[in-house]
Design a protein around this motif. Sequence first.
Motif, short mmCIF file in Angstrom:
data_model
loop_
_atom_site.label_atom_id
_atom_site.label_comp_id
_atom_site.label_asym_id
_atom_site.label_seq_id
_atom_site.Cartn_x
_atom_site.Cartn_y
_atom_site.Cartn_z
N ALA A 97 4.81 -14.33 -53.67
CA ALA A 97 4.75 -15.68 -53.13
C ALA A 97 4.24 -15.66 -51.69
CB ALA A 97 6.13 -16.33 -53.18
N THR A 98 3.62 -16.77 -51.30
CA THR A 98 3.28 -16.98 -49.89
C THR A 98 3.24 -18.48 -49.64
OG1 THR A 98 1.79 -16.30 -48.09
CG2 THR A 98 0.75 -17.07 -50.13
N VAL A 99 3.14 -18.87 -48.38
CA VAL A 99 3.01 -20.28 -48.04
C VAL A 99 1.62 -20.52 -47.46
CG1 VAL A 99 5.46 -20.79 -47.71
CG2 VAL A 99 4.17 -19.79 -45.82
N ALA B 142 14.39 -15.86 -52.74
CA ALA B 142 15.62 -15.08 -52.50
C ALA B 142 16.48 -15.09 -53.76
CB ALA B 142 16.39 -15.67 -51.32
N GLU B 143 16.63 -16.26 -54.37
CA GLU B 143 17.48 -16.38 -55.55
C GLU B 143 16.95 -15.57 -56.74
OE1 GLU B 143 18.16 -20.45 -56.70
OE2 GLU B 143 18.93 -19.89 -58.67
N PHE B 144 15.62 -15.56 -56.91
CA PHE B 144 15.05 -14.92 -58.09
C PHE B 144 14.45 -13.54 -57.80
CE2 PHE B 144 15.21 -19.41 -59.28
CZ PHE B 144 15.72 -19.33 -60.58
N GLY B 145 14.59 -13.06 -56.57
CA GLY B 145 14.16 -11.69 -56.25
C GLY B 145 12.66 -11.50 -56.15
N ILE B 146 11.96 -12.54 -55.72
CA ILE B 146 10.49 -12.44 -55.63
C ILE B 146 10.05 -12.13 -54.21
CG2 ILE B 146 8.37 -13.79 -55.82
CD1 ILE B 146 9.76 -15.36 -58.08
N PRO B 147 9.21 -11.11 -54.03
CA PRO B 147 8.69 -10.83 -52.69
C PRO B 147 7.88 -12.01 -52.15
CG PRO B 147 8.20 -9.02 -54.19
CD PRO B 147 8.72 -10.15 -55.02
N ILE B 148 8.04 -12.28 -50.86
CA ILE B 148 7.32 -13.41 -50.27
C ILE B 148 6.75 -13.03 -48.91
CG2 ILE B 148 9.56 -14.34 -49.46
CD1 ILE B 148 8.25 -17.14 -49.45
N HIS B 149 5.51 -13.42 -48.67
CA HIS B 149 4.94 -13.34 -47.34
C HIS B 149 5.06 -14.73 -46.73
CE1 HIS B 149 3.65 -9.26 -47.68
NE2 HIS B 149 3.03 -9.49 -48.81
N GLY B 150 6.17 -14.94 -46.04
CA GLY B 150 6.46 -16.24 -45.47
C GLY B 150 5.73 -16.46 -44.15
N LEU B 151 6.10 -17.54 -43.47
CA LEU B 151 5.40 -17.93 -42.25
C LEU B 151 5.35 -16.84 -41.20
CD1 LEU B 151 6.04 -21.64 -41.27
CD2 LEU B 151 3.91 -20.48 -41.86
N GLY B 152 6.40 -16.01 -41.13
CA GLY B 152 6.42 -15.00 -40.09
C GLY B 152 5.73 -13.69 -40.48
N SER B 153 5.32 -13.57 -41.75
CA SER B 153 4.78 -12.29 -42.23
C SER B 153 3.36 -12.06 -41.73
CB SER B 153 4.78 -12.28 -43.76
OG SER B 153 3.95 -11.24 -44.24
N PRO B 154 3.05 -10.83 -41.32
CA PRO B 154 1.66 -10.52 -40.92
C PRO B 154 0.70 -10.58 -42.11
CG PRO B 154 3.00 -8.52 -40.93
CD PRO B 154 3.94 -9.67 -41.16
N GLU C 68 -4.13 -20.91 -36.88
CA GLU C 68 -3.37 -19.98 -37.72
C GLU C 68 -3.82 -20.14 -39.18
OE1 GLU C 68 -1.15 -17.74 -36.67
OE2 GLU C 68 -1.20 -18.36 -34.57
N ALA C 69 -3.50 -19.14 -40.01
CA ALA C 69 -4.01 -19.10 -41.38
C ALA C 69 -3.36 -20.12 -42.31
CB ALA C 69 -3.83 -17.70 -41.95
N GLY C 70 -4.16 -20.71 -43.19
CA GLY C 70 -3.65 -21.64 -44.21
C GLY C 70 -4.79 -22.42 -44.84
N HIS D 234 -0.39 -24.06 -48.47
CA HIS D 234 -0.94 -25.41 -48.63
C HIS D 234 -0.43 -26.42 -47.60
CE1 HIS D 234 -2.45 -24.00 -52.47
NE2 HIS D 234 -2.99 -25.17 -52.71
N SER D 235 0.88 -26.48 -47.42
CA SER D 235 1.42 -27.60 -46.63
C SER D 235 1.83 -27.18 -45.22
CB SER D 235 2.61 -28.24 -47.37
OG SER D 235 3.67 -27.32 -47.48
N ILE D 236 1.57 -25.93 -44.86
CA ILE D 236 2.04 -25.44 -43.55
C ILE D 236 1.07 -25.80 -42.42
CG2 ILE D 236 3.35 -23.53 -44.49
CD1 ILE D 236 0.82 -21.79 -43.68
N PRO D 237 1.61 -26.01 -41.22
CA PRO D 237 0.71 -26.30 -40.10
C PRO D 237 -0.10 -25.05 -39.73
CG PRO D 237 3.00 -26.14 -39.36
CD PRO D 237 3.02 -26.01 -40.85
N THR D 238 -1.25 -25.27 -39.11
CA THR D 238 -2.05 -24.14 -38.64
C THR D 238 -2.02 -24.09 -37.11
OG1 THR D 238 -4.04 -25.51 -38.74
CG2 THR D 238 -3.57 -24.11 -40.64
#
Lengths: 212, 467
Positions: free
Chosen positions: B59-61, B91-103, B404-406, B63-67
Amino acid sequence: MRTPIVRVESRAVVIERDDIDTDQIIPARFLKGVDRTGLGQALFADWRRNPDGSLRDELPLNRPEAAGCEILVTGRNFGCGSSREHAVWALAEAGFRVVVAASFGDIFRANALKNGLLPVEVSAEQLVELHRLLDDDPARPLTVDLLAGTLTAPGWDVVPFSIDAFSRRMLLEGTDELGHLLALEPAIKAYEARHPAPVTTTRPLGDRAGVS
Amino acid sequence: MPRTIVDKVWDEHLVERGEPGPDVLGIDLHLVHEVTSPQAFEGLRQRGLAVRRPDQTLATVDHSIPTSDRSLPILDDLAAAQVRRLEANCAEFGIPIHGLGSPRQGIVHVIGPELGLTQPGMTIVCGDSHTSTHGALGALAFGIGSTEVEHVLATQCLLQRRPRTFEVRIEGRLRAGVTAKDVILALLSRIGIGGGTGHVFEYTGSLIRSLGVEQRMTICNMSIEGGARAGMVAPDDTTFEYLAGRPHAPAGADWDEAVRRWRGLATDEGAVHDRSISLDVSNLGPMVTYGTNPGMGLEITGRVPEPDRLTEPAQRDAMRAALGYMDLQPGEPLLGHRIDVVFVGSCTNSRLSDLREAAHMIRGRNVAPGVRMLVVPGSSEVKRLAEAEGLDGVFRAAGAEWREAGCSMCIAMNGDELAPGQYAVSTSNRNFEGRQGRGGRTFLASPLTAVAAAVSGRLSDPRALLP
């Protein structure tokens, strides 16, 4: 279990236009929710309303006669573009159970079938006739019979449409595909044994080499 | 029996042949983002189901995140809630995510290939129609709806009918100032927005072979704009060179074995596609769209077409409506048309090579007064690499915004949007009414054509700026 579709008899709302994309059906700014509900009021939002929020009376969808209509008649390649299932949820919540078009975007069609919205594909010529018929008498009711696979209207032919047997069964029974997939557990296990995943983890790994 | 690349990948992933129903297809990689997944996770919860293969899901974010500045909170409450929901679901389903803070955060279709997760011969899905992008590496990759996202989360499988195949043979060499984006816009202007419905494109021919993987991605990305759910390029040495050393690519003996396998994916001699088309792009010039779907494009030196010349009433009406929305007059030249905003970004044209091309052309020039130019890298990694070679400085010095990326102004969910009536030259993939902001008008073009417009404030031929 959702309401099965067997036969829908209703007046139709007409939007005579080809290539209606899902951005028109529901603009992206309405995709920030986390539910499948509350989308019906945003259906065709930018076509239905002026920038000041007032309704555009000239749009058939805004006319009083549109209330209660369960069939949308449109053009060719309906639902092209974005994969957003919100487009189907919005149509369904607004009361539509059938969309008649000369063709559909592939992803839209798949999404529709999974939500009890029946995509009825007729030939371009038949669609022209249907538009003419509804131009003459917008109140003329249409009948879609899924069991027989036909679309009819008083004073018109009985037009057959095709739908694959599997989707037809799902719609007639009101069942969903996930139940079907979950029942295939032994086959999925056997597949996983003969087809090891090419990527064994999606967890972050260190770069092995500079990437440029 | 000789088989196409589509058939080979399909056969390899058959869990069960559905006769007469749809086949059951196994999925190798499932990419997830914040907008089309919350309803799918909710479905799992309601049925008490787990995610079958979190190890094949990422997973990653995007579409809707600010740049804008990432150290600040997201001001849009709905977008913030959507991002939080994805984090909680992962977190609930154990899926790796590159969230807003991830490089490694970025547009799903940029980070998959970049991480080496996208590999030849794989089946890849995502709740996003531009999943076709990954086909540039020889994967069968296509967009799905949220209900199908739920199916894949629960079973790692999909019910699918085998698609028909459509060979798009592109020959020739591109002239200076003409790019992969111009090639795909030219194809779309030929076949129209529904021309490939029900098919998977296989791109072949000398031009495709001569392109780098990132350019092939630009082309495969817009397969969906031709109605095809997927587009593929058979993997070759260019593909293997791109993949070697990426974080998730095989290494050592596994690499050699993988390359041996990948070489066998190409369409067999004698295999037959259901349809085919051939294009020679040797004389192609820079393309731009004039209407409200990506098939309404022509060379930038052309004039706005005249709807009255179309014989089919539906097409004539569609073009009239499009020109009305764009406020363009039939016969009017496109060159010189004023513009307000330039957007360089999106899963079509936001990779390092795109940014390098654009920076190279804008270096030493300035964004015209009154024009706003946004440059939005496709991923945080692209941003880092671009900054390492000073591209951010080049754009900033010219007066452009470096963000920023998005997905940003491609889908205009995050506040990066056009005002009503504004004209944009955009390197993204859709010029539908309101796509980049209600009432906004989009000219789709290449990064080079975007730069040429930015510095002149008008639709301009980028070839005039070549050294």
